[in-house]
Design a protein around this motif. Sequence first.
Motif, mmCIF file in Angstrom:
data_model
loop_
_atom_site.group_PDB
_atom_site.id
_atom_site.type_symbol
_atom_site.label_atom_id
_atom_site.label_comp_id
_atom_site.label_asym_id
_atom_site.label_seq_id
_atom_site.Cartn_x
_atom_site.Cartn_y
_atom_site.Cartn_z
ATOM 1 N N MET A 174 0.824 -1.208 0.000
ATOM 2 C CA MET A 174 0.000 0.000 0.000
ATOM 3 C C MET A 174 0.860 1.261 0.000
ATOM 4 N N LEU A 179 -0.387 5.352 -0.619
ATOM 5 C CA LEU A 179 -1.448 5.579 0.358
ATOM 6 C C LEU A 179 -0.894 6.176 1.647
ATOM 7 N N ASP A 183 -5.316 6.203 4.968
ATOM 8 C CA ASP A 183 -5.864 5.343 3.920
ATOM 9 C C ASP A 183 -5.614 3.865 4.231
ATOM 10 N N ILE A 184 -4.388 3.565 4.677
ATOM 11 C CA ILE A 184 -4.030 2.180 4.984
ATOM 12 C C ILE A 184 -4.860 1.673 6.164
ATOM 13 N N GLU A 186 -7.798 2.625 7.115
ATOM 14 C CA GLU A 186 -9.182 2.385 6.699
ATOM 15 C C GLU A 186 -9.299 1.121 5.859
ATOM 16 N N ARG A 187 -8.344 0.896 4.966
ATOM 17 C CA ARG A 187 -8.420 -0.275 4.096
ATOM 18 C C ARG A 187 -8.255 -1.571 4.887
#
Length: 225
Positions: A174, A179, A183-184, A186-187
């Motif tokens: 990621m 990211l 972002d990481i 959340e993913r």
Amino acid sequence: MTEPARPIRVLLADDEAMIRHGVRLILRHADGIDVVAEAADGYRAVEEAAAHHPDVALVDIRMPGRDGLAAIRPLLALVPAPRVVMLTTFGDEENVLRALRDGASGFLLKDEGPQELISAVRAAAAGDAVLSPGVTGAVIARMLGGGLSGADGAAPRDERIARLTGREREVLAMLGEGLSNQDIAERLAIGIGTVKTHVGAILEKTGSTSRVQAALLAHRVGLRP
């Protein structure tokens, strides 16, 4: 009562007055960002950074006198040191790689849109890599072609990746996408603190000196989320 967060302090260094004016106007209308100083060359950039203590320095690669590349290490030697993001154009991939090796936090094309610029400043201030999609592919291709190599090119790729846990490999992939920690998190449905722990472990185990070098490594070994 919680005090409001301190605005992100930005230094803008570019020899073109119109570029500085345009960037300043964009950032002036962004919440939580202040342009505290400007400079037209690398010497002045370092002087202004020492005087105003910016969190992020947006620095043009090509400037007269001392250019942006020559200003990176003096900027990073300041206490506190700003995060340095290089402003670049298409066709300048070799200089971008030199900037990354010298410790720049990333790079941004000058013609990126306003939201991309604002996001880049916030990402750099948060300690994330700034990898402009418009030039990342060309930078990766040049590195993989062997024209230049960063610090991540010394050890066998399988040996470095083998040191990582499965989750760390996911996070590294990621990072290769550019990211942010948010972002990481959340993913992967994990906390930002956990992401930071994983990133720290990745840097240590792979011998990367920055998130940018780790991102380049992910591309080099073909990691995909």
